[in-house]
Design a protein around this motif. Sequence first.
Motif, PDB file in Angstrom:
ATOM      1  N   UNK A  27       0.831  -1.203   0.000  1.00 23.59           N
ATOM      2  CA  UNK A  27       0.000   0.000   0.000  1.00 23.59           C
ATOM      3  C   UNK A  27       0.867   1.255   0.000  1.00 23.59           C
ATOM      4  N   UNK A  28       2.129   1.099   0.364  1.00 19.63           N
ATOM      5  CA  UNK A  28       3.045   2.235   0.466  1.00 19.63           C
ATOM      6  C   UNK A  28       3.873   2.423  -0.784  1.00 19.63           C
ATOM      7  N   UNK A  29       5.085   2.919  -0.596  1.00 18.76           N
ATOM      8  CA  UNK A  29       6.000   3.212  -1.694  1.00 18.76           C
ATOM      9  C   UNK A  29       7.210   2.293  -1.579  1.00 18.76           C
ATOM     10  N   UNK A  30       7.541   1.619  -2.672  1.00 20.98           N
ATOM     11  CA  UNK A  30       8.637   0.655  -2.626  1.00 20.98           C
ATOM     12  C   UNK A  30       9.522   0.775  -3.855  1.00 20.98           C
ATOM     13  N   UNK A  31      10.816   0.660  -3.624  1.00 22.67           N
ATOM     14  CA  UNK A  31      11.818   0.645  -4.685  1.00 22.67           C
ATOM     15  C   UNK A  31      12.605  -0.630  -4.457  1.00 22.67           C
ATOM     16  N   UNK A  32      12.326  -1.677  -5.252  1.00 27.07           N
ATOM     17  CA  UNK A  32      12.878  -2.976  -4.890  1.00 27.07           C
ATOM     18  C   UNK A  32      12.913  -3.952  -6.045  1.00 27.07           C
ATOM     19  N   UNK A  33      13.523  -5.074  -5.740  1.00 30.23           N
ATOM     20  CA  UNK A  33      13.448  -6.266  -6.566  1.00 30.23           C
ATOM     21  C   UNK A  33      12.629  -7.250  -5.744  1.00 30.23           C
ATOM     22  N   UNK A  34      11.531  -7.750  -6.318  1.00 30.11           N
ATOM     23  CA  UNK A  34      10.663  -8.677  -5.597  1.00 30.11           C
ATOM     24  C   UNK A  34      10.633 -10.016  -6.314  1.00 30.11           C
ATOM     25  N   UNK A  35      10.875 -11.073  -5.555  1.00 24.90           N
ATOM     26  CA  UNK A  35      10.702 -12.445  -6.008  1.00 24.90           C
ATOM     27  C   UNK A  35       9.643 -13.060  -5.100  1.00 24.90           C
ATOM     28  N   UNK A  36       8.448 -13.279  -5.638  1.00 19.13           N
ATOM     29  CA  UNK A  36       7.324 -13.761  -4.843  1.00 19.13           C
ATOM     30  C   UNK A  36       6.666 -14.915  -5.577  1.00 19.13           C
ATOM     31  N   UNK A  37       6.697 -16.109  -4.990  1.00 19.52           N
ATOM     32  CA  UNK A  37       6.115 -17.275  -5.665  1.00 19.52           C
ATOM     33  C   UNK A  37       4.611 -17.403  -5.395  1.00 19.52           C
ATOM     34  N   UNK A  38       4.018 -16.347  -4.844  1.00 21.61           N
ATOM     35  CA  UNK A  38       2.609 -16.356  -4.499  1.00 21.61           C
ATOM     36  C   UNK A  38       1.912 -15.192  -5.209  1.00 21.61           C
ATOM     37  N   UNK A  39       1.022 -14.484  -4.513  1.00 20.05           N
ATOM     38  CA  UNK A  39       0.287 -13.354  -5.075  1.00 20.05           C
ATOM     39  C   UNK A  39       0.883 -12.049  -4.556  1.00 20.05           C
ATOM     40  N   UNK A  40       1.188 -11.144  -5.474  1.00 25.41           N
ATOM     41  CA  UNK A  40       1.681  -9.810  -5.131  1.00 25.41           C
ATOM     42  C   UNK A  40       0.613  -8.806  -5.558  1.00 25.41           C
ATOM     43  N   UNK A  41       0.122  -8.016  -4.591  1.00 19.77           N
ATOM     44  CA  UNK A  41      -0.870  -6.982  -4.886  1.00 19.77           C
ATOM     45  C   UNK A  41      -0.246  -5.627  -4.623  1.00 19.77           C
ATOM     46  N   UNK A  42      -0.250  -4.765  -5.625  1.00 20.86           N
ATOM     47  CA  UNK A  42       0.304  -3.418  -5.477  1.00 20.86           C
ATOM     48  C   UNK A  42      -0.830  -2.409  -5.543  1.00 20.86           C
ATOM     49  N   UNK A  43      -1.046  -1.737  -4.412  1.00 21.94           N
ATOM     50  CA  UNK A  43      -2.048  -0.675  -4.322  1.00 21.94           C
ATOM     51  C   UNK A  43      -1.385   0.693  -4.277  1.00 21.94           C
ATOM     52  N   UNK A  44      -0.100   0.712  -3.957  1.00 19.38           N
ATOM     53  CA  UNK A  44       0.646   1.960  -3.820  1.00 19.38           C
ATOM     54  C   UNK A  44       1.514   2.233  -5.033  1.00 19.38           C
ATOM     55  N   UNK A  45       2.780   2.542  -4.754  1.00 20.50           N
ATOM     56  CA  UNK A  45       3.731   2.916  -5.800  1.00 20.50           C
ATOM     57  C   UNK A  45       4.921   1.965  -5.761  1.00 20.50           C
ATOM     58  N   UNK A  46       5.280   1.402  -6.921  1.00 15.44           N
ATOM     59  CA  UNK A  46       6.387   0.459  -7.000  1.00 15.44           C
ATOM     60  C   UNK A  46       7.331   0.839  -8.123  1.00 15.44           C
ATOM     61  N   UNK A  47       8.639   0.820  -7.824  1.00  9.04           N
ATOM     62  CA  UNK A  47       9.689   0.999  -8.825  1.00  9.04           C
ATOM     63  C   UNK A  47      10.673  -0.147  -8.657  1.00  9.04           C
ATOM     64  N   UNK A  48      10.997  -0.823  -9.762  1.00  9.86           N
ATOM     65  CA  UNK A  48      11.963  -1.914  -9.679  1.00  9.86           C
ATOM     66  C   UNK A  48      11.583  -3.060 -10.586  1.00  9.86           C
ATOM     67  N   UNK A  49      11.938  -4.291 -10.178  1.00  9.48           N
ATOM     68  CA  UNK A  49      11.626  -5.471 -10.980  1.00  9.48           C
ATOM     69  C   UNK A  49      10.814  -6.456 -10.141  1.00  9.48           C
TER      70      UNK A  49
END
Length: 108
Positions: A27-49
């Motif tokens: 829900x917040x702001x993230x600058x990252x690399x995410x490896x998620x083998x499940x469900x990723x929900x982005x409601x906020x702001x995301x920069x990265x891969x």
Amino acid sequence: SKDFSTILGKNSSFTGTITTSDQIIIDGSINAKINCSNILTINGSFTGSINTNTLISNGNISGNITSNHTTLNPSSTLNGNISTNTLTINKSATFIGDCKTNQSKETK
């Protein structure tokens, strides 16, 4: 399931790498690399891969995505490239980039 193991709240920010098999809601702001083998929900702001099984976007994404299933909900924005098996872009979502859809080679 309504049980989420990782939730980054609206007033949260994060920079770094996340690797998990748990569901994530951002829900917040993230600058990252995410490896998620499940469900990723982005409601906020995301920069990265992102590399995930399922991506559900209700927010703003700037970066490249690899997933099995990708959904861009109304009012979401993606500026980047997608490699996915299934892609759903709902009315009033914005997608700027390239998309490669991977078709399963399995026989049924």
